[in-house]
Design an enzyme around this catalytic site. Structure first.
Site, PDB file in Angstrom:
ATOM      1  CB  CYS A 196      -0.908  -0.002   1.228  1.00 51.06           C
ATOM      2  SG  CYS A 196      -2.096   1.373   1.233  1.00 51.06           S
ATOM      3  CG  ASP A 223      -0.775   4.060   5.305  1.00 55.01           C
ATOM      4  OD1 ASP A 223       0.109   4.630   5.976  1.00 55.01           O
ATOM      5  OD2 ASP A 223      -1.958   3.992   5.665  1.00 55.01           O
ATOM      6  CG  HIS A 279      -1.532  -1.083   5.868  1.00 55.03           C
ATOM      7  ND1 HIS A 279      -2.028  -0.074   6.661  1.00 55.03           N
ATOM      8  CD2 HIS A 279      -1.754  -0.694   4.587  1.00 55.03           C
ATOM      9  CE1 HIS A 279      -2.503   0.888   5.878  1.00 55.03           C
ATOM     10  NE2 HIS A 279      -2.364   0.534   4.612  1.00 55.03           N
ATOM     11  CB  CYS A 320      -5.677  -0.514   4.610  1.00 54.96           C
ATOM     12  SG  CYS A 320      -5.374   0.014   2.901  1.00 54.96           S
ATOM     13  NE  ARG A 376      -0.786   4.956   8.754  1.00 54.08           N
ATOM     14  CZ  ARG A 376      -2.030   4.654   9.103  1.00 54.08           C
ATOM     15  NH1 ARG A 376      -2.441   4.874  10.333  1.00 54.08           N
ATOM     16  NH2 ARG A 376      -2.865   4.136   8.227  1.00 54.08           N
TER      17      ARG A 376
HETATM   18 CO    CO Z   1      -3.416   1.190   2.978  1.00 53.02          CO
END
Ligand code: CO
Length: 208
Positions: A41, A43, A97, A100, A45
């Site tokens: 992803c 993302d 994750h 998400c 993080r």
């Molecule tokens: Co995500």
């Protein structure tokens, strides 16, 4: 973080690498030989290389919203083709994750504009597993489970491709489904059964 700091950080990083090995960048420029392709992803993080302890050259990386493997997405399909057929990676990983945002958005009744067709892929995963998901009354747990099932279905999507089927026959390439637990940093292997999935879908999706 101030964006101007990026170039300072870069200078520091160069100095650190050269202090350990003065030929670091000349070695790096010679080429790459990654053992695996990681699809994760976007993302901020979920820092792919950092959380896996992977060094430059060791993993081919593709990231998009909610780690989707959509067969008409030229981007992910090109990455897959290049990694499997030219770089000869032996493992393809889909890493989702918990928490998400993409998966969460797909669980809501909302028009998200251009994100609709992208997130539709996750709604399709929900529909495929509706009975199991609707049986989970705790919404956080249902959300976590959809994250896992989304990873599983993206692995199935990989196994439907000619690249993966060919490399599996040729050299035993394997597909893995992982989830990163953002609450404690742990990487969880969902232990996807590649041969079983391939056998299950082969009546319709077999390309060989
Ligand atoms: Co995500």
């Amino acid at each position: 973080m101030d964006i101007k700091k990026v170039f300072e950080n870069n200078e520091k990083w160069i100095a650190e690498k050269l202090a350990i090995d003065k030929d670091y960048f000349s070695k790096l420029s010679k080429g790459q030989n990654p053992e695996f392709l990681y699809i994760g992803c976007s993302d901020s993080r979920v820092t792919a290389e950092d959380l896996m302890g992977v060094k430059p050259g060791e993993a081919f990386i593709h990231r998009n919203i909610a780690n989707l493997v959509n067969n008409i997405d030229l981007n992910v399909m090109s990455v897959l083709n290049y990694a499997v057929r030219y770089l000869k990676v032996n493992h393809v990983v889909v890493c989702g994750h918990y928490n998400c945002g993409g998966v969460k958005a797909a669980m809501q009744a909302a028009d998200l504009g251009v994100l609709n067709p992208w997130l539709r892929n996750i709604r399709d995963v929900y529909r495929l597993h509706k009975d199991e998901l609707n049986n989970i009354s705790d919404l956080d747990l249902r959300y976590n489970r959809l994250v896992e099932l989304n990873v599983q279905e993206q692995c199935v999507n990989l196994i439907k491709t000619a690249e993966v089927q060919e490399a599996y026959k040729e050299r035993g390439l394997t597909v893995h489904g992982w989830v990163f637990d953002i609450h404690n940093g742990k990487l969880i292997d969902l232990k996807i059964d590649f041969p079983k999935i391939l056998e299950h879908i082969s009546e319709i999706y077999n390309l060989y």
